[in-house]
Design an enzyme around this catalytic site. Structure first.
Site, PDB file in Angstrom:
ATOM      1  N   ASN A   1     -12.549  -0.502  -5.523  1.00 61.40           N
ATOM      2  CA  ASN A   1     -12.346  -0.974  -6.889  1.00 61.40           C
ATOM      3  C   ASN A   1     -13.530  -1.838  -7.316  1.00 61.40           C
ATOM      4  O   ASN A   1     -13.786  -2.891  -6.743  1.00 61.40           O
ATOM      5  CB  ASN A   1     -11.045  -1.777  -6.971  1.00 61.40           C
ATOM      6  CG  ASN A   1     -10.797  -2.339  -8.343  1.00 61.40           C
ATOM      7  OD1 ASN A   1     -11.285  -1.827  -9.347  1.00 61.40           O
ATOM      8  ND2 ASN A   1     -10.022  -3.409  -8.394  1.00 61.40           N
TER       9      ASN A   1
ATOM     10  N   TYR B   1       0.842  -1.201   0.000  1.00 58.74           N
ATOM     11  CA  TYR B   1       0.000   0.000   0.000  1.00 58.74           C
ATOM     12  C   TYR B   1       0.877   1.250   0.000  1.00 58.74           C
ATOM     13  O   TYR B   1       0.593   2.220  -0.698  1.00 58.74           O
ATOM     14  CB  TYR B   1      -0.933   0.013   1.222  1.00 58.74           C
ATOM     15  CG  TYR B   1      -1.944  -1.110   1.235  1.00 58.74           C
ATOM     16  CD1 TYR B   1      -3.107  -1.035   0.474  1.00 58.74           C
ATOM     17  CD2 TYR B   1      -1.744  -2.243   2.015  1.00 58.74           C
ATOM     18  CE1 TYR B   1      -4.045  -2.058   0.486  1.00 58.74           C
ATOM     19  CE2 TYR B   1      -2.677  -3.272   2.038  1.00 58.74           C
ATOM     20  CZ  TYR B   1      -3.822  -3.180   1.268  1.00 58.74           C
ATOM     21  OH  TYR B   1      -4.735  -4.202   1.275  1.00 58.74           O
TER      22      TYR B   1
ATOM     23  N   CYS C   1      -6.378  -5.023  -7.867  1.00 60.83           N
ATOM     24  CA  CYS C   1      -6.156  -4.647  -6.469  1.00 60.83           C
ATOM     25  C   CYS C   1      -5.637  -5.833  -5.656  1.00 60.83           C
ATOM     26  O   CYS C   1      -5.057  -5.639  -4.579  1.00 60.83           O
ATOM     27  CB  CYS C   1      -7.429  -4.065  -5.855  1.00 60.83           C
ATOM     28  SG  CYS C   1      -8.857  -5.157  -5.911  1.00 60.83           S
ATOM     29  N   HIS C   2      -5.802  -7.047  -6.193  1.00 55.48           N
ATOM     30  CA  HIS C   2      -5.266  -8.227  -5.496  1.00 55.48           C
ATOM     31  C   HIS C   2      -3.743  -8.198  -5.432  1.00 55.48           C
ATOM     32  O   HIS C   2      -3.152  -8.910  -4.619  1.00 55.48           O
ATOM     33  CB  HIS C   2      -5.754  -9.517  -6.185  1.00 55.48           C
ATOM     34  CG  HIS C   2      -5.332  -9.630  -7.605  1.00 55.48           C
ATOM     35  ND1 HIS C   2      -6.096  -9.136  -8.640  1.00 55.48           N
ATOM     36  CD2 HIS C   2      -4.219 -10.175  -8.164  1.00 55.48           C
ATOM     37  CE1 HIS C   2      -5.462  -9.379  -9.781  1.00 55.48           C
ATOM     38  NE2 HIS C   2      -4.330  -9.996  -9.527  1.00 55.48           N
TER      39      HIS C   2
ATOM     40  N   GLU D   1      -1.074 -16.116 -11.123  1.00 55.04           N
ATOM     41  CA  GLU D   1      -0.231 -15.163 -11.844  1.00 55.04           C
ATOM     42  C   GLU D   1       1.253 -15.488 -11.723  1.00 55.04           C
ATOM     43  O   GLU D   1       2.041 -15.112 -12.584  1.00 55.04           O
ATOM     44  CB  GLU D   1      -0.518 -13.738 -11.361  1.00 55.04           C
ATOM     45  CG  GLU D   1      -1.887 -13.276 -11.785  1.00 55.04           C
ATOM     46  CD  GLU D   1      -2.219 -11.859 -11.390  1.00 55.04           C
ATOM     47  OE1 GLU D   1      -3.253 -11.366 -11.866  1.00 55.04           O
ATOM     48  OE2 GLU D   1      -1.464 -11.228 -10.608  1.00 55.04           O
TER      49      GLU D   1
END
Length: 170
Positions: free
Chosen positions: A124, A101, A132-133, A159
């Site tokens: 979001n 963050y 945002c993950h 990912e």
């Protein structure tokens, strides 16, 4: 006349509901029901479809391993200049990596705006198209996620190219 289209796409983590406007721009999406996602928009009517064209193809490619496939899908969500900048920057976080963050706040031009960045993640409306993950706490722990930490873990593992089917019980 119904102008929004909604599709529910099966994923290993949970069904992904995607809602687009008449131009194919994603206006709300996430790992919950169409009713929940449309409720986030104020419950407008939408036509349920099997295929949203480019958005559906991008999700399919993403699930097939092209973890950058969602990056260029057009999205739109309401928010002031700071929120828009944070959401834009989220799309710059490389798939398979995370930013804290604090890092995201600094890149948005206000290193002290860590809580505001957390608020941008919470607001979001177009996850996972705006990823945002990929935003985590400064100690590397996951923090929160609107769709639950199991979903966040699965997406991040996917990912990174990890064996996500074994993790998801599939």
């Amino acid at each position: 006349m119904v102008s929004l289209k909604v599709a529910v796409i099966a994923t290993p983590v949970a069904p992904l509901t995607v809602v687009t406007d008449p131009d194919g721009v994603v206006v709300v999406s996430g790992f919950t029901s169409p009713e929940d996602q449309l409720g986030r928009l104020g419950s407008p009517a939408a036509e349920l479809v099997d295929d949203l064209g480019p958005a559906s193809r991008a999700v399919a490619a993403y699930l097939d391993g092209d973890v950058n496939a969602l990056h260029d899908v057009p999205v739109r969500q309401a928010g002031g200049p700071f929120l828009q900048e944070v959401w834009r920057l989220m799309r710059d976080i490389p798939a398979g990596t995370t930013w804290s963050y604090g890092e995201l706040a600094a890149k948005a031009g206000n290193p002290r705006a860590v809580r505001a960045v957390g608020g941008a993640c919470a607001r979001n409306m177009v996850a996972p198209f705006v990823p945002c993950h990929r935003v985590v706490r400064s100690d590397g722990s996951l923090g929160g996620y609107y769709y639950g930490l199991d979903a966040k873990r699965w997406i991040l593992a996917h990912e990174r190219g990890e064996d996500v089917m074994a993790r998801s019980g599939g």
